[in-house]
Write a protein that holds these residues in place. Sequence first.
Motif, PDB file in Angstrom:
ATOM      1  N   SER A  54     -12.235  13.253  14.761  1.00 33.21           N
ATOM      2  CA  SER A  54     -11.359  13.037  15.905  1.00 33.21           C
ATOM      3  C   SER A  54     -12.200  12.597  17.091  1.00 33.21           C
ATOM      4  O   SER A  54     -13.301  13.118  17.311  1.00 33.21           O
ATOM      5  N   PHE A  55     -11.677  11.635  17.849  1.00 36.48           N
ATOM      6  CA  PHE A  55     -12.348  11.151  19.055  1.00 36.48           C
ATOM      7  C   PHE A  55     -11.607  11.586  20.314  1.00 36.48           C
ATOM      8  O   PHE A  55     -11.807  11.018  21.386  1.00 36.48           O
ATOM      9  N   LYS A  56     -10.764  12.624  20.168  1.00 38.01           N
ATOM     10  CA  LYS A  56      -9.956  13.070  21.299  1.00 38.01           C
ATOM     11  C   LYS A  56     -10.825  13.507  22.484  1.00 38.01           C
ATOM     12  O   LYS A  56     -10.512  13.205  23.641  1.00 38.01           O
ATOM     13  N   ALA A  57     -11.889  14.225  22.172  1.00 37.50           N
ATOM     14  CA  ALA A  57     -12.742  14.732  23.258  1.00 37.50           C
ATOM     15  C   ALA A  57     -13.366  13.585  24.040  1.00 37.50           C
ATOM     16  O   ALA A  57     -13.370  13.577  25.269  1.00 37.50           O
ATOM     17  N   TYR A  58     -13.893  12.593  23.319  1.00 37.27           N
ATOM     18  CA  TYR A  58     -14.539  11.458  23.987  1.00 37.27           C
ATOM     19  C   TYR A  58     -13.499  10.560  24.657  1.00 37.27           C
ATOM     20  O   TYR A  58     -13.801   9.926  25.679  1.00 37.27           O
ATOM     21  N   ILE A  61     -12.809  12.248  27.932  1.00 35.21           N
ATOM     22  CA  ILE A  61     -13.907  11.989  28.866  1.00 35.21           C
ATOM     23  C   ILE A  61     -13.896  10.544  29.326  1.00 35.21           C
ATOM     24  O   ILE A  61     -14.178  10.243  30.483  1.00 35.21           O
ATOM     25  N   GLY A  62     -13.558   9.624  28.416  1.00 33.49           N
ATOM     26  CA  GLY A  62     -13.504   8.214  28.772  1.00 33.49           C
ATOM     27  C   GLY A  62     -12.475   7.910  29.829  1.00 33.49           C
ATOM     28  O   GLY A  62     -12.582   6.902  30.548  1.00 33.49           O
ATOM     29  N   GLY A  63     -11.468   8.753  29.970  1.00 34.78           N
ATOM     30  CA  GLY A  63     -10.458   8.546  30.999  1.00 34.78           C
ATOM     31  C   GLY A  63     -11.000   8.714  32.397  1.00 34.78           C
ATOM     32  O   GLY A  63     -10.388   8.246  33.363  1.00 34.78           O
ATOM     33  N   VAL A  64     -12.148   9.381  32.519  1.00 32.40           N
ATOM     34  CA  VAL A  64     -12.765   9.577  33.842  1.00 32.40           C
ATOM     35  C   VAL A  64     -14.191   9.032  33.824  1.00 32.40           C
ATOM     36  O   VAL A  64     -15.086   9.584  34.459  1.00 32.40           O
ATOM     37  N   LYS A  65     -14.394   7.940  33.088  1.00 31.19           N
ATOM     38  CA  LYS A  65     -15.753   7.428  32.905  1.00 31.19           C
ATOM     39  C   LYS A  65     -16.384   6.943  34.211  1.00 31.19           C
ATOM     40  O   LYS A  65     -17.600   7.027  34.386  1.00 31.19           O
ATOM     41  N   GLN A 233     -17.010  20.974  36.128  1.00 32.72           N
ATOM     42  CA  GLN A 233     -15.693  20.857  36.754  1.00 32.72           C
ATOM     43  C   GLN A 233     -14.668  20.342  35.753  1.00 32.72           C
ATOM     44  O   GLN A 233     -13.532  20.840  35.707  1.00 32.72           O
ATOM     45  N   VAL A 234     -15.054  19.338  34.949  1.00 28.37           N
ATOM     46  CA  VAL A 234     -14.147  18.814  33.929  1.00 28.37           C
ATOM     47  C   VAL A 234     -13.770  19.907  32.941  1.00 28.37           C
ATOM     48  O   VAL A 234     -12.605  20.054  32.547  1.00 28.37           O
ATOM     49  N   ILE A 266     -23.222  14.562  25.955  1.00 31.00           N
ATOM     50  CA  ILE A 266     -23.400  13.592  27.038  1.00 31.00           C
ATOM     51  C   ILE A 266     -24.505  14.045  27.997  1.00 31.00           C
ATOM     52  O   ILE A 266     -25.331  13.242  28.438  1.00 31.00           O
ATOM     53  N   ALA A 267     -24.549  15.347  28.287  1.00 27.84           N
ATOM     54  CA  ALA A 267     -25.534  15.853  29.238  1.00 27.84           C
ATOM     55  C   ALA A 267     -26.951  15.816  28.685  1.00 27.84           C
ATOM     56  O   ALA A 267     -27.915  15.652  29.432  1.00 27.84           O
TER      57      ALA A 267
END
Length: 293
Positions: A54-58, A61-65, A233-234, A266-267
Motif C-alpha cells: 500500500s502507498f497510502k502513507a506516502y 505525505i505527498g499531499g503536503v509535499k 506535527q503531521v 523520509i527523515a
Amino acid sequence: MIHENKAFRFFTNLIMIILVCSCVIPFIILVASSFSSEASLAQYGYGLFPKEFSFKAYEYIGGVKSDILHAYLMSFMYTAIGTVVNLVISLLFAYPLSIKDLPGRKVISFFLFFTMLFNGGFVPTYLIYSKIFHINDSFAAMVVPYLLMNPFFVIMIRTYMTTNIPTEVLEAGRIDGAGEGKLLWKVVLPMSKPIIGTVALMTAIAYWNNWTNGIYFLTVRRDLYGIQNYLNQVLSNVQFLATHSAGFVSVDAIPNVSIRMALAVIAVLPVLIAYPFFQRTFVAGITVGSVKG
C-alpha cells in the motif's frame, strides 16, 4: 595456534554478523511497514516483507509535499550553518589546549570537562536563552541552544591533535616565522581531516535529528520548523484524525501506523546518503580521537 586463530576469527565474525543483522533488520522492517496497508499491520503485525502493499502513507505525505520540502530546506540550513559554526568553535578551542606549554591549560581543561558533568539545568538554560538572548521564534533558536558547542568534541579534537601532530612540525613552522593562525590553517587542519570529518558527521546528525529546540523555542513561527518538527506535527494531526474519525472512515483511509514508518524513512534518508562519504574519516577519527591523552 592456527586452529585457535580460526576459532577466534569464526566467533568474531559471528558476533559481527549478529551485530550487523541487529542494525539492518529493524531498518528493513521499518521500510516494509511503510509500504504496508494499515489493515495488514493491524492483523499480522510487522514483518520483513509487506503482507499487503500500500502507498497510502506516502500518498498522504505527498499531499503536503511542498511543506515537507520547505521543512527539508530549513533542516539543511540549520545543519549546514550549525555544523560549520560548531567546527570553528571546537577547533579554535581545541588547538590551544593541544599546546602543552599553554599557560593555564589544566585549569581551562578542567572547566571544559566540568561542563560535561554539571550544568545549570533546563529551566535556567531556557530562561537565559528566551529572556536574555531573546531567541524565541527565530532562526537562532534552532542553531544556538544545546548544539552550538560540545565539550566532548573539543576533547576529541584536542586528543587527536596532541597524539597525531608531532610537536617538531609545529616548532619548525614557528621557527620559519609562522604564527599560530597560519599553523592552524596550513599545518594542523590538513593533518586533522579524520577527526574533523568525524565531528562534522556527529554534529550534522545531532542538528538533523534535533526537534527539542523547535518544541521549546518555536511557539509561533511554524514556518521555521525543521523536518523533524514538521513530521512530528503531521503525525500528531494523523493521530488526531484517526482518534476522532473512528467508526466514520475505513482503517486505511487515515494511515496511522504505516505513516509513522514512512515519516521515519523520509527523515533518515539524508543521513543514509551522507554517511558513506564520511565513513572512512569517521572510523579513523573516532578510533584515534577517543584515546585519552
